[in-house]
Enzyme design. Structure first.
Site, PDB file in Angstrom:
ATOM      1  N   TYR A   1       0.851  -0.999   0.094  1.00  0.00           N
ATOM      2  CA  TYR A   1      -0.106   0.059  -0.079  1.00  0.00           C
ATOM      3  C   TYR A   1       0.916   1.077  -0.118  1.00  0.00           C
ATOM      4  CZ  TYR A   1      -3.745  -3.207   1.282  1.00  0.00           C
ATOM      5  OH  TYR A   1      -4.699  -4.345   1.515  1.00  0.00           O
TER       6      TYR A   1
ATOM      7  N   ALA B   1     -18.226  -2.144  -1.678  1.00  0.00           N
ATOM      8  CA  ALA B   1     -17.965  -2.027  -3.050  1.00  0.00           C
ATOM      9  C   ALA B   1     -17.329  -0.934  -3.467  1.00  0.00           C
ATOM     10  CB  ALA B   1     -19.278  -2.375  -3.738  1.00  0.00           C
TER      11      ALA B   1
END
Length: 336
Positions: free
Chosen positions: A54, A209
């Protein structure tokens, strides 16, 4: 905040975990990221998930600084290994013994801790013998640098093979970290039953989502300014599959269901994944502290069968269920 056991282990984690994919070190300035972590702590979140990939290790460093001064024993800190870090040399990715051993040391330094509670294989490495990977993980556990081992986006077959080897080496895989949401249910037919059989719990990512299930994206309208769909550092690429009008129209049909349950759309989405008994935690991300506060209110919410059925009716055929899609998460070769 409620806590659940992670798989068949004795480790309890907050059923809502805080993750910093696509935020810390990239989309969000460090002061804002720290504010979100502090809010997560204030809301009772004890589980924090990150990965060395990340923001090319920056996210781990930001999280380490944000958690500095907290009682270490009161936290569960998770990270991952597989994707390329550093300059991208031939051994800067994958699950070889060399990369695992070097990566755990780097992660611990950046996270400012002597150990992580869970160390996860971020993908399956087709170029490294599984025996080598599992032996390296066994040694990481025996050295005290990680207390438990998990995997992310492994197929049911890969999980079974890995668990067999792990148990021969004296430890167990206790977790799987897949994508899972009302819209993306590909783990339900194979990964979840296998995990239940073998003692792994799911720590699911993207339960909202990528923000689509909040309802803020409207069919036929431009995406909101400053939203993830406008981010050129990975956000727009990842959310793209959910921005078709058919999906957005289906998501809009969820709003009266959320209203009737006295939940926000985000809370409904998080509560939905937590309804699955094999889910140990849902990972939320945030760019503002108030998003954390909103999401954690899903903890302890039990959606009734009627609500679950109404959700299925509202979403219809936009739900993706194809179990074979998990296999597509395994890179064909080690990335560089």
């Amino acid at each position: 905040m409620q806590h659940r056991y992670l798989g068949n282990s004795g480790l309890k984690i907050s059923e809502i975990a805080y993750g910093n994919w696509l935020t810390h070190g990239s989309q969000v300035e460090e002061d804002a990221a720290t504010a979100c972590v502090r809010q997560a702590l204030d809301e009772g979140i004890t589980t924090f998930d990150t990965a060395d990939i990340y923001a090319n290790t920056k996210a781990e460093s930001v999280l380490g600084r944000a958690l500095a001064g907290q009682r270490r024993e009161s936290l569960e800190i998770f990270t991952k290994v597989y994707w390329p870090t550093g300059p991208g040399g031939p051994n800067d990715s994958g699950l070889s013994r060399k990369h695992i051993m070097e990566s755990i040391n780097g992660s611990l330094t950046r996270l400012q801790t002597d150990y992580v509670d869970l160390y996860q294989a971020h993908r399956f490495d087709v170029e490294t013998p599984l025996e080598e990977t599992m032996q390296a993980f066994a040694d990481v556990v025996r050295s005290g640098k990680a207390l438990y081992i998990g995997v992310s986006e492994w197929t049911a077959e890969q999980i079974r093979e890995g668990q067999t080897l792990a148990r021969q080496l004296g430890f167990s895989l206790i977790s799987s970290q897949p994508q899972y949401s009302m819209l993306w249910r590909v783990i339900e037919d194979e990964v979840v039953p296998t995990s239940e059989e073998l003692g792994l719990g799911q720590i699911v990512w993207s339960p909202i989502a990528q923000g689509v299930l909040t309802g803020k994206y409207k069919p036929g309208e431009p995406v909101p300014e400053g939203s993830r769909a406008t981010d050129n550092q990975g956000g727009a690429e990842n959310i793209g599959r959910w921005l078709g009008d058919d999906v957005l129209e289906a998501v809009a049909r969820l709003r009266p269901i959320a209203d009737a349950a006295d939940l926000t759309m985000a809370q409904l989405a998080v509560a939905w994944v937590l309804r699955n008994t094999n889910v140990s935690a849902a990972i939320i991300g945030a760019s503002r502290p108030e998003q954390v506060t909103d999401n954690v209110k899903a903890s302890g919410v039990l959606l009734g069968d009627d609500v679950m059925a109404a959700i299925d009716d509202a979403l219809g055929d936009v739900v993706i269920r194809d179990a074979s899609l998990t296999a597509q998460q395994t890179p064909e070769s080690r990335p560089s």
